[in-house]
Write a protein that holds these residues in place. Sequence first.
Motif, short mmCIF file in Angstrom:
data_model
loop_
_atom_site.label_atom_id
_atom_site.label_comp_id
_atom_site.label_asym_id
_atom_site.label_seq_id
_atom_site.Cartn_x
_atom_site.Cartn_y
_atom_site.Cartn_z
N PHE A 17 0.85 -1.18 0.00
CA PHE A 17 0.00 0.00 0.00
C PHE A 17 0.90 1.23 0.00
CE2 PHE A 17 -3.09 3.06 1.48
CZ PHE A 17 -4.28 2.60 0.96
N PRO A 18 0.53 2.29 -0.75
CA PRO A 18 1.36 3.51 -0.78
C PRO A 18 1.68 4.00 0.63
CG PRO A 18 -0.40 3.66 -2.39
CD PRO A 18 -0.67 2.41 -1.60
N GLU A 19 2.88 4.46 0.81
CA GLU A 19 3.30 4.92 2.13
C GLU A 19 2.84 6.35 2.35
OE1 GLU A 19 7.42 5.14 4.76
OE2 GLU A 19 7.28 3.87 2.98
N GLY A 20 2.30 6.62 3.51
CA GLY A 20 1.81 7.95 3.83
C GLY A 20 2.66 8.64 4.88
N SER A 21 2.32 9.89 5.15
CA SER A 21 2.98 10.68 6.19
C SER A 21 1.95 11.10 7.21
CB SER A 21 3.67 11.91 5.58
OG SER A 21 4.66 11.53 4.64
N LEU A 31 -3.53 14.24 10.68
CA LEU A 31 -3.50 14.34 9.22
C LEU A 31 -2.65 13.22 8.64
CD1 LEU A 31 -3.84 15.78 6.45
CD2 LEU A 31 -1.86 17.20 7.10
N LEU A 32 -3.20 12.50 7.68
CA LEU A 32 -2.45 11.50 6.92
C LEU A 32 -2.44 11.94 5.47
CD1 LEU A 32 -4.16 8.27 8.35
CD2 LEU A 32 -2.13 9.42 9.22
N THR A 33 -1.25 11.97 4.86
CA THR A 33 -1.15 12.38 3.46
C THR A 33 -0.55 11.25 2.63
OG1 THR A 33 1.05 13.36 3.73
CG2 THR A 33 -0.85 14.79 4.11
N TYR A 34 -1.07 11.10 1.41
CA TYR A 34 -0.60 10.10 0.47
C TYR A 34 -0.39 10.79 -0.87
CZ TYR A 34 -2.02 6.59 3.87
OH TYR A 34 -2.14 5.83 5.01
N ASP A 35 0.85 10.86 -1.29
CA ASP A 35 1.17 11.47 -2.57
C ASP A 35 1.02 10.42 -3.66
OD1 ASP A 35 2.00 13.25 -4.50
OD2 ASP A 35 4.14 12.90 -4.13
N VAL A 36 0.07 10.67 -4.58
CA VAL A 36 -0.21 9.73 -5.67
C VAL A 36 0.00 10.48 -6.98
CG1 VAL A 36 -1.83 8.02 -6.56
CG2 VAL A 36 -1.99 8.76 -4.16
N PRO A 37 1.20 10.45 -7.54
CA PRO A 37 1.48 11.22 -8.76
C PRO A 37 0.49 10.91 -9.87
CG PRO A 37 3.51 10.33 -7.82
CD PRO A 37 2.38 9.71 -7.06
N GLY A 38 0.07 11.97 -10.53
CA GLY A 38 -0.85 11.83 -11.65
C GLY A 38 -2.31 11.84 -11.29
N GLN A 39 -2.63 11.79 -10.01
CA GLN A 39 -4.03 11.83 -9.55
C GLN A 39 -4.37 13.27 -9.19
OE1 GLN A 39 -6.26 8.88 -8.86
NE2 GLN A 39 -4.87 8.08 -10.39
N TYR A 40 -4.87 14.01 -10.19
CA TYR A 40 -5.05 15.45 -10.02
C TYR A 40 -6.39 15.84 -9.40
CZ TYR A 40 -0.86 15.58 -12.81
OH TYR A 40 0.43 15.37 -13.27
N VAL A 41 -7.23 14.86 -9.13
CA VAL A 41 -8.40 15.10 -8.27
C VAL A 41 -8.01 14.60 -6.88
CG1 VAL A 41 -10.80 14.53 -7.78
CG2 VAL A 41 -10.07 14.92 -10.13
N VAL A 42 -7.91 15.53 -5.95
CA VAL A 42 -7.45 15.21 -4.60
C VAL A 42 -8.65 14.76 -3.76
CG1 VAL A 42 -6.37 16.12 -2.51
CG2 VAL A 42 -5.54 16.83 -4.76
N VAL A 203 -10.05 12.98 15.69
CA VAL A 203 -10.44 12.93 14.28
C VAL A 203 -9.23 12.62 13.40
CG1 VAL A 203 -11.28 14.32 12.33
CG2 VAL A 203 -12.41 14.46 14.57
N THR A 204 -9.45 11.81 12.37
CA THR A 204 -8.43 11.53 11.37
C THR A 204 -8.85 12.15 10.05
OG1 THR A 204 -7.83 9.43 12.43
CG2 THR A 204 -7.17 9.73 10.12
N LEU A 205 -7.95 12.92 9.44
CA LEU A 205 -8.18 13.53 8.13
C LEU A 205 -7.15 12.99 7.16
CD1 LEU A 205 -9.03 17.21 7.34
CD2 LEU A 205 -7.21 16.08 6.08
N VAL A 206 -7.60 12.50 6.03
CA VAL A 206 -6.72 11.92 5.01
C VAL A 206 -6.78 12.78 3.75
CG1 VAL A 206 -6.19 9.88 3.63
CG2 VAL A 206 -7.17 9.62 5.93
N VAL A 207 -5.62 13.08 3.18
CA VAL A 207 -5.54 13.78 1.91
C VAL A 207 -4.69 12.93 0.97
CG1 VAL A 207 -4.84 15.88 0.70
CG2 VAL A 207 -5.72 16.03 3.03
N ALA A 208 -5.28 12.52 -0.16
CA ALA A 208 -4.57 11.68 -1.12
C ALA A 208 -4.73 12.24 -2.52
CB ALA A 208 -5.10 10.25 -1.07
#
Length: 462
Positions: A17-21, A31-42, A203-208
Amino acid sequence: MTAVARPVVVPPEPWEFPEGSTYDLPNGLRLLTYDVPGQYVVSVRIGVPVSLRDEPREREGVASIMARTLDEGTENHTAEEFARLLERKGVSFGAGMADAGLSIDLDVVKGNLEPALDLLRQILTEPTFPQTEVARQVRTRIAEIEQERSNAAHRAGLEFVRTFYAPEDRSSRPTGGTRETVSSITREDVAAFHAEHVVAAGVTLVVAGDLRGLDVPVLVESALGRWAKGPRHRERHLQHAAALAPDRGRIVLVSRPGSVQTELVIGAPGPDRSVAGGWAPYPVLGFVLGGSPNARIDAVLREEKGYTYGIRSSFRPRRRGGVFLTSGSVRADSTAESLRLLVEILDGGRDGFTDKEIRSGVDFISKTAPGRYATADAIADEAVSMALDGRTTAFTTANLRDLATVDRSRVDAAYARFADGAGIGAGAPGAGWTIVMVGDATAQLDAIKALDLGEVTVVTDA
């Protein structure tokens, strides 16, 4: 003509699974962030660990009405104005309540993430819950309740939880409340529930998505750093286990005179993801029993007998405990025989599974994982789901790796562990199963009783 060498095909590398920060804000927001190159809808996902058990008994459904009206007007914008703002910024928004908590979904093009987060701030901290909008959602929910009762699949689900869970437990009643409780919900009830429970603590907030060039922690801190923490500490996941009904091992037939189909739900207590021996064998079991057109149930009831278009089985874990469900519809004239065959197939799991069956399940689950988690929204959904379960996506990776070691001995042991814990497949046929059927009771009752699978109760809808 020059011969071209056949390409060498090698097994795929183990997928992760993609590694997050992870970033923790002072107000308790994670806050959990997942950088997914090419996915321009966040994709932005929020998990708020608020329990349905927090609803007043006489106002059950208030959490769902609150979720539906979060974006129906804020301190500075009417419902219509706010809807136009969301549309103008290309923001897709949704919210809903479930056993695990309140979930909020927001998707937006990358360039509009900053204004979208400000709109999210207003939704979370400044909703006004206009009386007209609350009343509209109450009417909508009441209409849905009537529709759900008229739909055989929904009706079977409602009767299943009422039979399976203890009457005093919240899980035995509809997530969105009943006609009686929803009808009494007021604007003040909704605002009070929001003020007490929709706070930042836990609360957990995820941005991918494609996050290159975005300082997401700064953007989130700017938008939500002042969101009130709340008066007390709150865990990021719910701990309460649902209480099961002591008399759940029985058959309930909901009468639908003249029905040409019968809807069936068969269930028993199942494990959660912390189960001894590992979680990996249980999705394989669900797949082998009723997770595909080639599974045991469809091979008999669909392909051999022609009784159904399809019946599915799955293990559904909760934070603590879970449930194993088999559900679908069959021809009315095959009701009793279909029930007999279903129980026979499910009880027969104690006799073990073949290497071929297990390999098909392992291959399907493991080899489709990269596709299932290929998009930003799927990544965000999994991350927030794991957070509400008290886990991280490291579990997703570890479970997929463990899946590669699943063999017949582990699957057989897992089914035996489940069956022993649920009290099924031992003693009388059908023992331990909660069986709910929606169909023509007059035509089917005698044949169902003749199966001798347990006590049969007939329910007649008013």
